[in-house]
Scaffold this motif. Structure first.
Motif, mmCIF file in Angstrom:
data_model
loop_
_atom_site.group_PDB
_atom_site.id
_atom_site.type_symbol
_atom_site.label_atom_id
_atom_site.label_comp_id
_atom_site.label_asym_id
_atom_site.label_seq_id
_atom_site.Cartn_x
_atom_site.Cartn_y
_atom_site.Cartn_z
ATOM 1 N N LEU A 67 -11.343 45.088 8.653
ATOM 2 C CA LEU A 67 -10.522 44.458 9.689
ATOM 3 C C LEU A 67 -11.036 44.695 11.107
ATOM 4 C CD1 LEU A 67 -6.988 45.367 8.281
ATOM 5 C CD2 LEU A 67 -8.178 43.168 8.098
ATOM 6 N N GLY A 68 -11.491 45.897 11.378
ATOM 7 C CA GLY A 68 -11.902 46.227 12.740
ATOM 8 C C GLY A 68 -13.302 45.781 13.113
ATOM 9 N N CYS A 69 -14.040 45.220 12.150
ATOM 10 C CA CYS A 69 -15.447 44.872 12.396
ATOM 11 C C CYS A 69 -15.683 43.380 12.579
ATOM 12 C CB CYS A 69 -16.323 45.357 11.240
ATOM 13 S SG CYS A 69 -16.200 47.133 10.950
ATOM 14 N N VAL A 70 -14.645 42.563 12.452
ATOM 15 C CA VAL A 70 -14.845 41.114 12.616
ATOM 16 C C VAL A 70 -15.080 40.805 14.096
ATOM 17 C CG1 VAL A 70 -13.446 40.594 10.574
ATOM 18 C CG2 VAL A 70 -12.367 40.558 12.836
ATOM 19 N N PRO A 71 -15.853 39.756 14.405
ATOM 20 C CA PRO A 71 -16.181 39.464 15.807
ATOM 21 C C PRO A 71 -14.962 39.360 16.732
ATOM 22 C CG PRO A 71 -17.565 38.166 14.358
ATOM 23 C CD PRO A 71 -16.579 38.864 13.478
ATOM 24 N N ALA A 72 -13.836 38.832 16.223
ATOM 25 C CA ALA A 72 -12.630 38.707 17.056
ATOM 26 C C ALA A 72 -12.155 40.069 17.539
ATOM 27 C CB ALA A 72 -11.526 38.017 16.266
ATOM 28 N N GLU A 73 -12.163 41.051 16.654
ATOM 29 C CA GLU A 73 -11.696 42.390 17.035
ATOM 30 C C GLU A 73 -12.726 43.106 17.904
ATOM 31 O OE1 GLU A 73 -8.656 43.026 16.665
ATOM 32 O OE2 GLU A 73 -8.222 41.390 15.276
ATOM 33 N N LEU A 74 -14.018 42.867 17.652
ATOM 34 C CA LEU A 74 -15.058 43.436 18.519
ATOM 35 C C LEU A 74 -14.886 42.906 19.942
ATOM 36 C CD1 LEU A 74 -18.328 43.274 16.334
ATOM 37 C CD2 LEU A 74 -16.703 45.151 16.552
ATOM 38 N N ALA A 75 -14.611 41.602 20.053
ATOM 39 C CA ALA A 75 -14.457 40.965 21.372
ATOM 40 C C ALA A 75 -13.260 41.534 22.128
ATOM 41 C CB ALA A 75 -14.309 39.451 21.209
ATOM 42 N N ASN A 104 -28.859 28.350 12.751
ATOM 43 C CA ASN A 104 -29.140 28.741 11.370
ATOM 44 C C ASN A 104 -28.050 29.663 10.853
ATOM 45 O OD1 ASN A 104 -30.125 29.569 8.917
ATOM 46 N ND2 ASN A 104 -32.112 30.249 9.673
ATOM 47 N N ARG A 105 -27.139 29.092 10.081
ATOM 48 C CA ARG A 105 -25.986 29.851 9.579
ATOM 49 C C ARG A 105 -26.395 30.940 8.586
ATOM 50 N NH1 ARG A 105 -25.918 25.088 11.926
ATOM 51 N NH2 ARG A 105 -26.036 24.030 9.925
ATOM 52 N N GLU A 106 -27.563 30.804 7.975
ATOM 53 C CA GLU A 106 -28.040 31.797 6.999
ATOM 54 C C GLU A 106 -28.253 33.169 7.647
ATOM 55 O OE1 GLU A 106 -29.168 31.247 3.423
ATOM 56 O OE2 GLU A 106 -27.552 29.832 3.844
ATOM 57 N N LEU A 107 -28.413 33.196 8.973
ATOM 58 C CA LEU A 107 -28.718 34.451 9.665
ATOM 59 C C LEU A 107 -27.475 35.197 10.143
ATOM 60 C CD1 LEU A 107 -31.800 33.297 11.798
ATOM 61 C CD2 LEU A 107 -31.804 34.529 9.606
ATOM 62 N N TYR A 108 -26.303 34.609 9.896
ATOM 63 C CA TYR A 108 -25.052 35.174 10.422
ATOM 64 C C TYR A 108 -24.108 35.569 9.285
ATOM 65 C CZ TYR A 108 -26.379 33.762 15.125
ATOM 66 O OH TYR A 108 -27.038 33.644 16.324
ATOM 67 N N ALA A 109 -23.627 36.805 9.334
ATOM 68 C CA ALA A 109 -22.656 37.260 8.328
ATOM 69 C C ALA A 109 -21.286 36.636 8.576
ATOM 70 C CB ALA A 109 -22.557 38.773 8.339
ATOM 71 N N PHE A 110 -20.982 36.346 9.856
ATOM 72 C CA PHE A 110 -19.696 35.731 10.189
ATOM 73 C C PHE A 110 -19.898 34.316 10.705
ATOM 74 C CE2 PHE A 110 -18.434 40.146 10.093
ATOM 75 C CZ PHE A 110 -17.195 40.077 9.459
ATOM 76 N N TRP A 111 -19.112 33.405 10.168
ATOM 77 C CA TRP A 111 -19.162 32.017 10.610
ATOM 78 C C TRP A 111 -18.380 31.839 11.912
ATOM 79 C CZ3 TRP A 111 -20.550 27.377 11.570
ATOM 80 C CH2 TRP A 111 -19.611 26.369 11.868
ATOM 81 N N ASP A 112 -17.120 32.297 11.929
ATOM 82 C CA ASP A 112 -16.285 32.184 13.117
ATOM 83 C C ASP A 112 -15.724 33.573 13.437
ATOM 84 O OD1 ASP A 112 -14.090 32.660 11.472
ATOM 85 O OD2 ASP A 112 -13.297 30.629 11.561
ATOM 86 N N PRO A 113 -14.832 33.721 14.404
ATOM 87 C CA PRO A 113 -14.385 35.073 14.784
ATOM 88 C C PRO A 113 -13.767 35.913 13.667
ATOM 89 C CG PRO A 113 -13.866 33.538 16.551
ATOM 90 C CD PRO A 113 -14.380 32.703 15.409
ATOM 91 N N PHE A 114 -13.292 35.282 12.593
ATOM 92 C CA PHE A 114 -12.629 36.038 11.523
ATOM 93 C C PHE A 114 -13.236 35.877 10.140
ATOM 94 C CE2 PHE A 114 -9.078 35.808 14.620
ATOM 95 C CZ PHE A 114 -8.689 37.144 14.621
#
Length: 366
Positions: free
Chosen positions: A223-231, A319-329
């Motif tokens: 929960l605390g590691c998703v981009p939304a919470e990092l932001a 390149n979506r293959e390089l990203y573990a997260f698609w959107d903030p959650f």
């Protein structure tokens, strides 16, 4: 005389074909999905809610390259499980296409924004809360009974695979949504987790009463590691500690509750999928899995692309293959594939008491 024989034969063939058209294929099993946006494949498209993924660039890597209501650049976890069990993807329960033979494939009842608790996601207004999803499951069984009869419907449901994903929103979109939220004033975090587990127990028991016999229950995720919470909460890119604490309290208690429920029933109905552990693998070492980052979302804005919604105005990675997260959650399709790989073949570190391949093999011998 000959013509009447031909006519009779034609009628028999027509009847046989009609029966075949509503008979589930012997090798495929039905699949039912309950939960939130991690597994919603379009129910919220049919609702007046802000929790939707029916506009670009969602679906950019889906086979049609169009948004479907999945919170993904492409396929989500249920789609990939369907691929692995040799079934076509389930349709959203609210889809007008879910009728006739399509009903026998199963159905997806999930709705973005929901949680274990009814007050989770109230800001999204019209979402299918979990108890409503279970009511729809009852309604589904009545519709299938009208098609193939009550006995065969019971068999179809008992032999089906079920996936349920709940809990994350009860933290992100309830307890931690705003400082001094109603639930955080009511409960200290450990007490809130115990309350969630006791409420989830009721949900799983109801799912069993409705015929679920092979139910994969996912944990909360990191929960605390998703981009939304990092932001919102991170200074140096470290995972938000309070949300990580919530996940580390919730997941072990969920597993304990599932084990106790199985003991009470006397067989392994519920399977705990440790999705937090699965995510942590590629969050802690993204390069080992072919990602360039597990902190920055592919689609979004602000720090870590973690603020706001994913829209045509957002930053979008090429390149979506390089990203573990698609959107903030939500994970990218590639990350979803890694998660499903562990659901299929993972050790007891990830799947307790067994993985899906073992279940499939056991059930094929039954």
């Amino acid at each position: 005389m000959a013509s009447s024989s031909v006519c009779g034969l034609g009628m028999i063939l027509s009847f046989a074909l009609a029966l075949a058209s509503v008979a589930p294929p012997a090798e495929a099993r039905a699949f039912f999905v309950f939960g939130d946006s991690l597994v919603d494949n379009g129910n919220n498209n049919y609702l007046a809610t802000s929790a939707r993924a029916d506009s670009p660039p969602y679906g950019i890597d889906y086979p049609t390259h169009r948004p479907t209501g999945r919170f993904s650049n492409g396929l989500n976890i249920p789609d990939i499980i369907s691929e692995n069990i040799g079934s076509e993807p389930t349709l959203p329960y609210l889809s007008p296409q879910l009728k006739g033979n399509k009903l026998l494939v199963g159905a997806n009842f999930a709705s973005a924004g929901v949680g274990i608790l009814n007050d989770t996601g109230i800001q999204f207004v019209n979402i299918i809360r979990i108890w409503r999803q279970l009511e729809y499951f009852q309604q589904y069984q009545q519709r299938v009974s009208a098609l193939i009869g009550a006995n065969r419907t019971k068999q179809l449901v008992n032999q089906a695979l079920v996936l349920i994903t709940l809990g994350g929103n009860d933290f992100v979109n309830n307890y931690f949504l705003v400082p001094y939220s109603a639930r955080s004033r009511q409960f200290a975090l450990p007490d809130y987790v115990r309350y969630l587990i006791s409420e989830y127990h009721k949900v799983l028991l109801r799912l069993y009463e409705l015929g679920g016999r092979r139910v994969i229950v996912t944990g909360s995720g990191p929960l605390g590691c998703v981009p939304a919470e990092l932001a919102m909460r991170s200074r140096n890119g470290e995972c938000a500690p309070e949300l990580q604490r919530a996940a580390s309290l919730f997941d072990p208690q969920l597993e304990q509750m599932i084990n106790a429920l199985n003991s009470k029933i006397g067989t392994h109905v519920f399977i705990a999928a440790n999705t937090k552990e699965m995510h942590t693998d590629f969050i802690s070492n993204p390069q080992a899995f072919g990602f360039s980052t597990a902190k920055i979302a592919c689609c979004g804005q602000g720090p870590y692309n973690g603020l706001g919604l994913c829209t045509v105005l957002s930053n979008l990675c090429p390149n979506r293959e390089l990203y573990a997260f698609w959107d903030p959650f939500h994970p990218s399709e590639k990350a979803n594939r890694l998660i499903v790989q562990q659901i299929m073949t993972g050790s007891t570190k990830y799947m307790n008491p067994m993985n899906l391949s073992t279940i499939m093999e056991m059930d094929s011998r039954a």
